[in-house]
Design an enzyme around this catalytic site. Structure first.
Site, short mmCIF file in Angstrom:
data_model
loop_
_atom_site.label_atom_id
_atom_site.label_comp_id
_atom_site.label_asym_id
_atom_site.label_seq_id
_atom_site.Cartn_x
_atom_site.Cartn_y
_atom_site.Cartn_z
N SER A 190 0.85 -1.19 0.00
CA SER A 190 0.00 0.00 0.00
C SER A 190 0.88 1.24 0.00
O SER A 190 1.66 1.43 -0.93
CB SER A 190 -0.96 -0.02 1.20
N HIS A 228 -2.77 -1.02 -3.37
CA HIS A 228 -3.93 -0.15 -3.20
C HIS A 228 -3.79 1.06 -4.11
O HIS A 228 -2.89 1.88 -3.92
CB HIS A 228 -4.05 0.31 -1.74
#
Length: 292
Positions: free
Chosen positions: A107, A133
């Protein structure tokens, strides 16, 4: 412009930066470049015609700012060169452990971490599935950028692809990425089901499908990122006999996801970002060595 300013800022007076970008092709290219220049994270411009979306946006922005405040700043191009795995063979035509599939989640800080990690993979590596992400308008550009600089082929997953050696499949920003088995092979599957761990795509979804389908043939790697996505799924992978790795705190931009996984016992071995490719490759070749 903004990118020129960011380049000078990070060179002359480095500080945490959160990039606010548009959800367009041009916006995605600018955002990826900003992350390469040292920005910690990014967030899309909010929709002003949706009150609920504005509330969610303010919460997300505040969370990203708090994470950026405590992030480890990284200078562009500051990572050290990769060392070769401690093996007797060359980095092509490796005798991989049969049936292995590598699953990677990241992420905040992950765009650069994935670049470093995949640049350490040879062109004929086992299949790699990646969840980063990222909004759906960004993942195609991200995959193309990685494809241009990494030895393996990198594509945005379309769903239904047969997993092939030497190919990296990046989850599209609109769908969860899963692994399925049928007709004697592994394939990708996309699902637009509910958010999991507040994300779609979710690292937990990928890791949990790997635990179910791959069992001990899976290899899980969790990289820098904010939150806990991936910890539960990585633990399931380890419980069924998969080999699991985590990025260490010192080399993470945000030691959130790897910390959550480590604290629940999901990570079998921690290593720096620079050492992780070597650790993974050594395991895949059956001549494992511990991280330095």
């Amino acid at each position: 412009d903004g990118l020129d300013f960011l380049e000078r800022l990070m060179r002359l007076r480095p500080m945490p930066v959160v990039m606010v970008s548009s959800y367009t092709e041009a916006g995605s290219e600018e955002t990826l470049r900003a992350l390469e220049l040292g920005a910690v994270d990014f967030i899309g411009k909010p929709r002003v015609d949706d009150e609920k979306a504005l509330v969610e946006y303010t919460e997300d922005l505040a969370e990203k700012i708090r994470a950026a405040k405590n992030a480890h700043l990284r200078k562009a191009g500051a990572t050290k060169p990769m060392s070769e795995p401690d093996v007797s063979t060359s980095r092509s035509k490796f005798a991989w452990r049969e049936g292995r599939v590598l699953c990677v989640g990241a992420s905040t800080g992950g765009t650069q971490a994935l670049k470093v990690f995949l640049q350490g993979m040879p062109a004929d590596c086992p299949p790699v599935l990646v969840v980063q992400h990222m909004p759906e308008t960004f993942t195609g550009s991200f995959a193309r950028r990685l494809d241009s600089i990494c030895p393996p082929r990198v594509v945005e997953a379309q769903g239904g692809e047969r997993l092939a050696q030497g190919t990296v499949y990046v989850a599209p920003g609109h769908s969860h990425l899963k692994i399925r088995r049928g007709n004697g092979c592994y394939t990708t599957e996309l699902a637009t089901t509910e958010l999991v761990s507040r994300h779609r795509p979710s690292v937990d979804v990928l890791f949990e499908s790997a635990a179910e389908v791959l069992g001990a043939n899976g290899v899980g790697v969790i990289l820098t990122g904010m939150g806990k996505d991936g910890a539960r799924g990585l633990l399931k992978m380890r419980q069924v006999g998969a080999r699991t790795f985590g990025q260490d705190e010192a080399s993470c931009v945000v030691y959130g996801m790897p910390r959550a996984a480590f604290e629940i016992g999901a990570v079998e071995e921690q290593a720096s970002l620079e050492d992780l490719p070597e650790c993974v490759l050594s395991f895949l070749l059956g001549c494992e060595r511990k991280a330095r």
